[in-house]
Design an enzyme around this catalytic site. Structure first.
Site, short mmCIF file in Angstrom:
data_model
loop_
_atom_site.label_atom_id
_atom_site.label_comp_id
_atom_site.label_asym_id
_atom_site.label_seq_id
_atom_site.Cartn_x
_atom_site.Cartn_y
_atom_site.Cartn_z
N PRO A 25 24.12 39.80 41.96
CA PRO A 25 22.76 39.42 41.54
C PRO A 25 22.66 37.92 41.30
O PRO A 25 23.39 37.38 40.45
CB PRO A 25 22.56 40.21 40.24
CG PRO A 25 23.94 40.48 39.73
CD PRO A 25 24.82 40.59 40.94
N ASN B 2 30.25 32.69 45.18
CA ASN B 2 31.63 32.67 44.67
C ASN B 2 32.31 31.31 44.80
O ASN B 2 33.46 31.16 44.36
CB ASN B 2 32.47 33.72 45.40
CG ASN B 2 32.16 35.13 44.95
OD1 ASN B 2 31.70 35.34 43.82
ND2 ASN B 2 32.38 36.10 45.82
N HIS C 29 32.37 39.54 39.28
CA HIS C 29 32.12 39.35 40.72
C HIS C 29 32.99 40.27 41.56
O HIS C 29 32.60 40.66 42.66
CB HIS C 29 32.35 37.89 41.10
CG HIS C 29 31.20 37.00 40.75
ND1 HIS C 29 30.69 36.04 41.60
CD2 HIS C 29 30.44 36.93 39.63
CE1 HIS C 29 29.68 35.42 41.02
NE2 HIS C 29 29.51 35.94 39.82
N SER D 81 39.16 42.59 45.66
CA SER D 81 38.77 42.03 46.95
C SER D 81 38.28 40.59 46.84
O SER D 81 38.33 39.83 47.82
CB SER D 81 37.70 42.90 47.62
OG SER D 81 36.57 43.08 46.78
N ASP E 121 25.75 27.94 26.57
CA ASP E 121 25.46 28.19 25.16
C ASP E 121 25.86 26.93 24.39
O ASP E 121 26.94 26.86 23.80
CB ASP E 121 26.25 29.40 24.67
CG ASP E 121 25.87 29.84 23.27
OD1 ASP E 121 25.04 29.16 22.65
OD2 ASP E 121 26.40 30.86 22.80
N ARG F 290 34.02 36.05 34.56
CA ARG F 290 33.09 35.98 35.70
C ARG F 290 33.76 36.52 36.97
O ARG F 290 33.14 37.22 37.77
CB ARG F 290 32.63 34.54 35.90
CG ARG F 290 31.55 34.36 36.98
CD ARG F 290 30.88 33.01 36.86
NE ARG F 290 29.85 32.86 37.89
CZ ARG F 290 29.96 32.05 38.94
NH1 ARG F 290 31.04 31.29 39.09
NH2 ARG F 290 28.98 31.96 39.83
N GLY G 227 33.41 47.42 44.33
CA GLY G 227 34.12 47.94 43.17
C GLY G 227 35.24 47.04 42.70
O GLY G 227 35.55 46.00 43.29
N HIS H 118 27.19 35.08 28.93
CA HIS H 118 26.77 33.69 29.08
C HIS H 118 26.94 32.90 27.79
O HIS H 118 26.60 31.71 27.74
CB HIS H 118 25.31 33.62 29.54
CG HIS H 118 25.11 34.08 30.95
ND1 HIS H 118 23.86 34.27 31.52
CD2 HIS H 118 26.01 34.40 31.92
CE1 HIS H 118 24.00 34.68 32.76
NE2 HIS H 118 25.29 34.77 33.03
#
Length: 323
Positions: A161, A93, A65, A75, A242, A61, A71, A191
């Site tokens: 998103p 975040n 992110h 960062s 899951d 994840r 990109g 996920h």
């Protein structure tokens, strides 16, 4: 006239340099400058995965992110300062984890060869290594990324998103990063590992349209099970994305989505597009090896989003701070 020709030549050279920077990743980038780098990253990652069962999901994840905001430049690792609120502090975040592991990997690599390996490459390699350790796919990670110097919460909010997007917005978000509808449905398969805080999907259970109702796209028989775990306004409890398989990377996520049991609206949205729905249906019924192959390909594409190479950016000494 000569000066015009010289200017034209310089512009061509600069354009060529930009092109090289954009395509500057390669397998074994550190082979000469730090030949043990990838082995050190693998060993250190493994030492943490053995103790933290959710770490592979966290690192995957984090990689996502990072790449979706300015990109794949590391960062997302930068701390906020007195004059700037960094990506790490943006609302999407706040639930990220694994930063201490990246710091430990970076420290181990710095001991081996100081100032050579970027934090951006460490995220990409550690995410791949961690997923492969839980029987997930192995994908190529060309290296040579450099670290960005800019990180703002506003960029994170604008580019990540959220889990409540519909299929049109999801496709647009991925397309803006050079990723296709197939990449969208394939990468959503991540996920299959990890957990989510109840607050990320509780509106689907208790107040979907503002009238105390549940999301009709969520299986009505599944709603009571989720409500038994997640009470209204619960900010602490976590749920498996899951259930029963959240520690193992497999294709069972697609079976859940096909039964309308994905946790997020973005999961349910995959059934509202012919391309993404077809992929969900195939993976839910065949459970074949195609998903691993597709996931590897999509991860390689994602790992090359808006990269910094060549002389751009820097190689941070510590991943949380610019040099």
């Amino acid at each position: 006239m000569a000066s015009i020709r010289l200017l034209s030549f310089l512009l061509i050279v600069l354009a060529a340099v930009d092109s090289i920077n954009a395509q500057g990743l390669k397998l074994g980038f550190y082979q000469k400058t730090c030949p043990k780098a990838e082995a050190v990253i693998l060993k250190t990652t493994a030492s943490y995965v053995s103790k933290l069962h959710n770490l592979p999901a966290l690192l995957l994840r984090m990689h996502f992110h990072d790449c979706f905001v300015k990109g794949c430049d590391g960062s997302v690792l930068l701390n906020s300062t007195s004059g700037n609120t960094a990506e790490k502090s943006a609302i999407p975040n706040l639930s990220l984890g694994g930063f201490n592991v990246i710091d430990a990997i970076k420290a181990a690599v710095e001991r081996e060869c100081p100032g050579i390996v970027s934090c951006a490459d460490i995220i990409a390699l550690a995410a791949r290594d961690a997923i492969s350790m839980i029987k997930g796919p192995f994908w190529n990670v060309p290296t040579g990324r450099r670290d960005g110097r800019v990180s703002t919460s506003a960029d994170a909010l604008a580019n990540l998103p959220p889990p409540f997007l519909n299929i049109t917005a999801l496709k647009a978000s991925f397309a803006s990063k050079g990723l296709s509808s197939k990449d969208l449905v394939v990468l959503s398969g991540a996920h299959t590992v990890g957990v989510s805080q109840c607050q990320s999907f509780s509106s689907r259970l208790y107040n979907f349209t503002g009238n105390g109702d549940s999301d009709p796209s969520l299986d009505s028989e599944y709603v009571p099970r989720l409500k038994s775990k997640c009470k209204p306004n619960d900010l602490v409890t976590i749920a498996e994305m899951d259930p029963g398989s959240f520690k193992t990377f497999d294709s069972s996520y697609y079976s859940l989505v096909s039964k309308r049991r994905g946790l997020f609206e973005s999961d349910a949205a995959l059934l509202n597009d012919p391309v993404t729905k077809a992929y969900v249906t195939v993976q839910a019924t065949t459970k074949g090896p195609a998903f691993f192959k597709d996931f590897a390909e999509s991860m390689e594409k994602m790992g090359a989003i808006e990269i910094l190479t060549g002389s751009a950016g820097e190689i941070r000494k510590h991943c949380a701070f610019v040099n």
